[in-house]
Design an enzyme around this catalytic site. Structure first.
Site, PDB file in Angstrom:
ATOM      1  N   ASN A   1      -5.692   8.236   1.342  1.00  0.00           N
ATOM      2  CA  ASN A   1      -6.122   7.581   2.581  1.00  0.00           C
ATOM      3  C   ASN A   1      -6.556   8.585   3.638  1.00  0.00           C
ATOM      4  O   ASN A   1      -7.685   8.579   4.078  1.00  0.00           O
ATOM      5  CB  ASN A   1      -4.943   6.842   3.228  1.00  0.00           C
ATOM      6  CG  ASN A   1      -4.914   5.359   2.919  1.00  0.00           C
ATOM      7  OD1 ASN A   1      -5.849   4.832   2.349  1.00  0.00           O
ATOM      8  ND2 ASN A   1      -3.839   4.717   3.318  1.00  0.00           N
TER       9      ASN A   1
ATOM     10  N   ASP B   1       0.824  -1.210   0.000  1.00  0.00           N
ATOM     11  CA  ASP B   1       0.000   0.000   0.000  1.00  0.00           C
ATOM     12  C   ASP B   1       0.857   1.259   0.000  1.00  0.00           C
ATOM     13  O   ASP B   1       0.524   2.240  -0.662  1.00  0.00           O
ATOM     14  CB  ASP B   1      -0.923   0.007   1.229  1.00  0.00           C
ATOM     15  CG  ASP B   1      -2.034  -1.001   1.076  1.00  0.00           C
ATOM     16  OD1 ASP B   1      -2.616  -1.060  -0.020  1.00  0.00           O
ATOM     17  OD2 ASP B   1      -2.298  -1.740   2.038  1.00  0.00           O
ATOM     18  N   GLY B   2       1.941   1.225   0.759  1.00  0.00           N
ATOM     19  CA  GLY B   2       2.828   2.388   0.831  1.00  0.00           C
ATOM     20  C   GLY B   2       3.321   2.776  -0.555  1.00  0.00           C
ATOM     21  O   GLY B   2       3.313   3.957  -0.915  1.00  0.00           O
TER      22      GLY B   2
ATOM     23  N   ASP C   1      -3.462  13.075  21.211  1.00  0.00           N
ATOM     24  CA  ASP C   1      -2.322  12.950  20.284  1.00  0.00           C
ATOM     25  C   ASP C   1      -2.584  13.620  18.946  1.00  0.00           C
ATOM     26  O   ASP C   1      -1.670  13.772  18.139  1.00  0.00           O
ATOM     27  CB  ASP C   1      -2.008  11.467  20.023  1.00  0.00           C
ATOM     28  CG  ASP C   1      -1.278  10.822  21.189  1.00  0.00           C
ATOM     29  OD1 ASP C   1      -0.972  11.545  22.162  1.00  0.00           O
ATOM     30  OD2 ASP C   1      -1.011   9.608  21.132  1.00  0.00           O
TER      31      ASP C   1
ATOM     32  N   ALA D   1      -7.489   2.076   7.370  1.00  0.00           N
ATOM     33  CA  ALA D   1      -6.069   2.185   7.710  1.00  0.00           C
ATOM     34  C   ALA D   1      -5.907   2.756   9.131  1.00  0.00           C
ATOM     35  O   ALA D   1      -6.450   2.204  10.085  1.00  0.00           O
ATOM     36  CB  ALA D   1      -5.362   3.019   6.645  1.00  0.00           C
ATOM     37  N   TYR D   2      -5.202   3.846   9.283  1.00  0.00           N
ATOM     38  CA  TYR D   2      -4.922   4.445  10.600  1.00  0.00           C
ATOM     39  C   TYR D   2      -6.229   4.685  11.373  1.00  0.00           C
ATOM     40  O   TYR D   2      -6.333   4.410  12.568  1.00  0.00           O
ATOM     41  CB  TYR D   2      -4.169   5.764  10.360  1.00  0.00           C
ATOM     42  CG  TYR D   2      -3.410   6.345  11.517  1.00  0.00           C
ATOM     43  CD1 TYR D   2      -3.350   5.717  12.764  1.00  0.00           C
ATOM     44  CD2 TYR D   2      -2.718   7.561  11.365  1.00  0.00           C
ATOM     45  CE1 TYR D   2      -2.630   6.281  13.813  1.00  0.00           C
ATOM     46  CE2 TYR D   2      -1.999   8.115  12.403  1.00  0.00           C
ATOM     47  CZ  TYR D   2      -1.962   7.487  13.626  1.00  0.00           C
ATOM     48  OH  TYR D   2      -1.250   8.037  14.644  1.00  0.00           O
ATOM     49  N   ASN D   3      -7.248   5.188  10.678  1.00  0.00           N
ATOM     50  CA  ASN D   3      -8.551   5.466  11.281  1.00  0.00           C
ATOM     51  C   ASN D   3      -9.114   4.257  12.029  1.00  0.00           C
ATOM     52  O   ASN D   3      -9.618   4.368  13.144  1.00  0.00           O
ATOM     53  CB  ASN D   3      -9.516   5.921  10.177  1.00  0.00           C
ATOM     54  CG  ASN D   3     -10.953   5.981  10.638  1.00  0.00           C
ATOM     55  OD1 ASN D   3     -11.321   6.848  11.418  1.00  0.00           O
ATOM     56  ND2 ASN D   3     -11.775   5.041  10.171  1.00  0.00           N
TER      57      ASN D   3
END
Ligand code: NAP
Ligand code: MN
Length: 268
Positions: free
Chosen positions: A125, A52-53, A154, A166-168
């Site tokens: 993303n 993905d990156g 944060d 992803a991060y979410n």
């Protein structure tokens, strides 16, 4: 067989990706395509080889081109890259016979404001706004120019539906079906005490609304923007505006794109 159509292969540096990219290049050339060594803006297709990156990076470094893109997954998860290395030959056959569809994926657009300047950035993303130190960051959140709350913690993530897994998702946000074309704002480790009350779930907003984030400079000067996982440091910004862009990416898919199948295969 000769046709003059050009295809770009954009790969990461790992050895396996190089091996697969070479195999793919040979197969495309056998079918009459030209594979250029350098990125060519006139190409009919971009193929990313990596995870993905690499997929996200190949779009970002080329300014999110209109050229359709598909990925071959040589990474670990591979949410975006649809093909696995063993599919190369059948993919080239399908591509040559026009056996594919194209999905529009709308980008997240962010305008970052300083005293006298502004800058526009895009993400497929997500964009996370965080402090550059380990201190708590305090962010005033406005939705459609209405003040919602000061979120202390944060930071926050603003994600597209495609980025929602992803991060979410790691910070407790919801997975959003891509055709909804929404944005989600999700706090990262929000404080909840007698001193601070912060939202601790994601908020999903429709595409016509803007999300504005105003950092409060009590403890820090710099804000980090993590844009599809790449970090940018901005000093003394006044605010940032987020919205669904008119700009999109054309993701090529074999057959029809089945989001739930991807979610089940990769997550559940
Ligand atoms: P990375 O650190 O390798 O990414 C973390 C993981 O997220 C990888 O397994 C990656 O897949 C996967 N991923 C990327 N986009 C996804 C999507 N839309 N849905 C589901 N999973 C996805 O960094 P990266 O590969 O450059 O990817 C950038 C993304 O990493 C950022 O956009 C951000 O969402 C995410 N990220 C996640 C965390 C976290 O979960 N705590 C922290 C920072 C960033 P591959 O293995 O195929 O690369
Ligand atoms: Mn990765």
């Amino acid at each position: 067989m000769e046709n003059r159509e050009i295809i770009n292969i954009i790969k990461n540096d790992n050895k396996f990706s190089t091996e697969i990219a070479n195999k793919l290049k040979a197969e495309l050339e056998n079918n009459g395509y030209k594979v250029s060594d350098e990125y060519n803006k006139d190409a009919v297709l971009n193929i990313s080889v990596g995870g993905d990156g690499s997929f996200l990076r190949s779009l970002r470094i080329n300014d999110f081109p209109d050229i359709p893109i598909i990925g071959v997954n040589t990474g670990s998860l591979g949410f975006y890259p649809e093909l696995s290395p063993k599919d190369i030959n059948s993919f080239v056959k399908d591509y040559c016979s026009g056996n594919y569809t194209i999905n529009k994926l709308y980008l997240l657009q962010c305008e970052i404001f300083r005293q006298n300047t502004s800058e526009t950035i895009f993400a497929l993303n997500d964009i996370a706004m965080k402090g550059d130190k380990t201190k708590t960051i305090h962010l005033d959140i406005f939705i459609d120019y209405n003040h919602l709350q000061t979120i202390s913690g944060d930071g926050v993530i603003i994600s597209t539906p495609m980025g929602s897994s992803a991060y979410n998702y790691s910070v407790g946000g919801s997975i959003v079906y891509p055709s909804l074309n929404t944005l989600q704002l999700t706090p990262i480790a929000p404080l909840n005490s007698k001193a601070y009350r912060c939202l601790n779930s994601g908020i999903v907003v429709p595409p016509e609304l803007h999300i504005t984030v105003v950092p409060e400079y009590k403890y820090l000067e710099d804000v980090i923007f993590s844009v599809d996982g790449e970090e940018f440091n901005y000093e003394r910004i006044t605010h940032a505006n987020f919205f669904v862009s008119k700009k999109h990416v054309n993701m090529l898919t074999l057959g029809s794109f089945n989001y739930w199948k991807v979610i089940k295969e990769k997550f559940i």
